[in-house]
Design an enzyme around this catalytic site. Sequence first.
Site, PDB file in Angstrom:
ATOM      1  CE  LYS A  33       1.487   2.172   4.006  1.00 19.73           C
ATOM      2  NZ  LYS A  33       2.067   0.890   3.631  1.00 19.73           N
ATOM      3  CE  LYS A  46      -5.101  -1.108   1.639  1.00 16.38           C
ATOM      4  NZ  LYS A  46      -5.347  -2.320   2.327  1.00 16.38           N
ATOM      5  CB  THR A  96      -0.890   0.021   1.265  1.00 16.81           C
ATOM      6  OG1 THR A  96      -1.645  -1.184   1.301  1.00 16.81           O
ATOM      7  CG2 THR A  96      -1.836   1.210   1.235  1.00 16.81           C
TER       8      THR A  96
HETATM    9  P1  NAD Z   1       5.630  -6.173   7.344  1.00 17.48           P
HETATM   10  O1  NAD Z   1       6.381  -5.051   7.958  1.00 17.48           O
HETATM   11  O2  NAD Z   1       5.235  -7.330   8.171  1.00 17.48           O
HETATM   12  O3  NAD Z   1       6.428  -6.741   6.071  1.00 17.48           O
HETATM   13  C1  NAD Z   1       7.226  -5.952   5.226  1.00 17.48           C
HETATM   14  C2  NAD Z   1       8.501  -6.719   4.995  1.00 17.48           C
HETATM   15  O4  NAD Z   1       9.292  -6.025   4.039  1.00 17.48           O
HETATM   16  C3  NAD Z   1       9.359  -6.836   6.268  1.00 17.48           C
HETATM   17  O5  NAD Z   1       9.575  -8.210   6.549  1.00 17.48           O
HETATM   18  C4  NAD Z   1      10.641  -6.094   5.913  1.00 17.48           C
HETATM   19  O6  NAD Z   1      11.814  -6.688   6.467  1.00 17.48           O
HETATM   20  C5  NAD Z   1      10.648  -6.224   4.402  1.00 17.48           C
HETATM   21  N1  NAD Z   1      11.475  -5.223   3.740  1.00 17.48           N
HETATM   22  C6  NAD Z   1      11.553  -3.887   3.942  1.00 17.48           C
HETATM   23  N2  NAD Z   1      12.423  -3.316   3.093  1.00 17.48           N
HETATM   24  C7  NAD Z   1      12.906  -4.320   2.318  1.00 17.48           C
HETATM   25  C8  NAD Z   1      13.837  -4.376   1.237  1.00 17.48           C
HETATM   26  N3  NAD Z   1      14.454  -3.272   0.792  1.00 17.48           N
HETATM   27  N4  NAD Z   1      14.102  -5.585   0.696  1.00 17.48           N
HETATM   28  C9  NAD Z   1      13.495  -6.694   1.133  1.00 17.48           C
HETATM   29  N5  NAD Z   1      12.584  -6.712   2.151  1.00 17.48           N
HETATM   30  C10 NAD Z   1      12.309  -5.533   2.723  1.00 17.48           C
HETATM   31  O7  NAD Z   1       4.332  -5.492   6.675  1.00 17.48           O
HETATM   32  P2  NAD Z   1       3.010  -6.237   6.178  1.00 17.48           P
HETATM   33  O8  NAD Z   1       1.985  -6.208   7.266  1.00 17.48           O
HETATM   34  O9  NAD Z   1       3.385  -7.541   5.536  1.00 17.48           O
HETATM   35  O10 NAD Z   1       2.504  -5.201   5.075  1.00 17.48           O
HETATM   36  C11 NAD Z   1       3.110  -5.121   3.802  1.00 17.48           C
HETATM   37  C12 NAD Z   1       2.312  -4.136   2.963  1.00 17.48           C
HETATM   38  O11 NAD Z   1       0.960  -4.587   2.848  1.00 17.48           O
HETATM   39  C13 NAD Z   1       2.248  -2.725   3.551  1.00 17.48           C
HETATM   40  O12 NAD Z   1       2.356  -1.800   2.505  1.00 17.48           O
HETATM   41  C14 NAD Z   1       0.882  -2.683   4.223  1.00 17.48           C
HETATM   42  O13 NAD Z   1       0.361  -1.363   4.292  1.00 17.48           O
HETATM   43  C15 NAD Z   1       0.072  -3.572   3.282  1.00 17.48           C
HETATM   44  N6  NAD Z   1      -1.097  -4.228   3.907  1.00 17.48           N
HETATM   45  C16 NAD Z   1      -0.988  -4.831   5.123  1.00 17.48           C
HETATM   46  C17 NAD Z   1      -2.104  -5.446   5.685  1.00 17.48           C
HETATM   47  C18 NAD Z   1      -2.023  -6.133   7.032  1.00 17.48           C
HETATM   48  O14 NAD Z   1      -3.079  -6.459   7.599  1.00 17.48           O
HETATM   49  N7  NAD Z   1      -0.842  -6.398   7.572  1.00 17.48           N
HETATM   50  C19 NAD Z   1      -3.326  -5.469   4.991  1.00 17.48           C
HETATM   51  C20 NAD Z   1      -3.380  -4.882   3.734  1.00 17.48           C
HETATM   52  C21 NAD Z   1      -2.263  -4.258   3.193  1.00 17.48           C
END
Ligand code: NAD
Length: 296
Positions: free
Chosen positions: A243, A168, A93
């Site tokens: 966010k 979204k 997102t």
């Molecule tokens: P998260 O923080 O659990 O996962 C993100 C991952 O990206 C982390 O493990 C981090 O180490 C990794 N990362 C960061 N920079 C990196 C790089 N340069 N190279 C490789 N890996 C890297 O977050 P999440 O909850 O999995 O969310 C991910 C996305 O999905 C976000 O944009 C969030 O807004 C969106 N989202 C989350 C949810 C939810 O319920 N968690 C629901 C819908 C959308």
Amino acid sequence: MAVIGFIGLGHMGGPMSANLVKAGHVVQGFDLIPAALEVADRHGVITAGSVTEAVSGADAVITMLPGGKQVLDCYDDVLAAAKPGTLLIDSSTVDVADARQAHERAAEAGFGSLDAPVSGGTAGAEAGTLTFMVGGSEADFQRAEPLLAPMARKVIHCGGPGNGQVTKMCNNLILGASMIAVSEAFVLGERLGLSHQALYDVASISTGQCWALTTNCPVPGLVETSRANHDYQPGFAAALMLKDLKLATSAAEQSGTDTAIGRLAAELYQRFNDEGGGGFDFGAIINSVRDHSDQR
Ligand code: NAD
């Protein structure tokens, strides 16, 4: 079956990549955090030592990263390492402007790309029942659909580049505002002697009906699926709601749109976040409404 580079194996990317493996795809995954790589390895993901390694030889690359900055940074390596014809799908997102910049950079480098954010949370990621909101060309959408299917209940084409993110953001403006309205109604009712059950029985079949009430009711004990029944463990964390509301507020400012309720919802989630609520489900905002109500 395709070779898929998957970058970002966190709460969402971890289970999403596992579902791609289950569907028979070869998944080359990378994350900065070793623990995330270990979990992915247990689910059959081939773990890579860098973005470049994950992207190498892939037919498609999916990014699932915290925000736009990480996506654009990552695209430096992705665009340099991907083979011609690789389809780039960003499911993070991010700000609409960042999404459109990612599309432009991909197009300049000769790659098809899509923004494809999701709703459905971690439960949807695990069950393979996410909704994908997709922006980009029809041809790229057609290519992506079968790849997204093992992670999805619905994959919807929302228009050109960036329109997945617009969708979204607009959806979550509705969700954040309605969760606050439902919470305020319950707190007002309880302070005036109305039982939670009575309000629920009427509003859930009346004009106040909405997802925040009937699926993720902020009061425990009324709706089986609610995170309120699990001490507000997310679910969809309040920090992520904040966010998304900030993204909506900034897009509203940039486009001169009068989203007064969305702006106020962002302020209230900011306050809840500042007071330590960010790690709880976004329905826990009801406790903030109680805390800030006059106790006379
Ligand atoms: P998260 O923080 O659990 O996962 C993100 C991952 O990206 C982390 O493990 C981090 O180490 C990794 N990362 C960061 N920079 C990196 C790089 N340069 N190279 C490789 N890996 C890297 O977050 P999440 O909850 O999995 O969310 C991910 C996305 O999905 C976000 O944009 C969030 O807004 C969106 N989202 C989350 C949810 C939810 O319920 N968690 C629901 C819908 C959308």
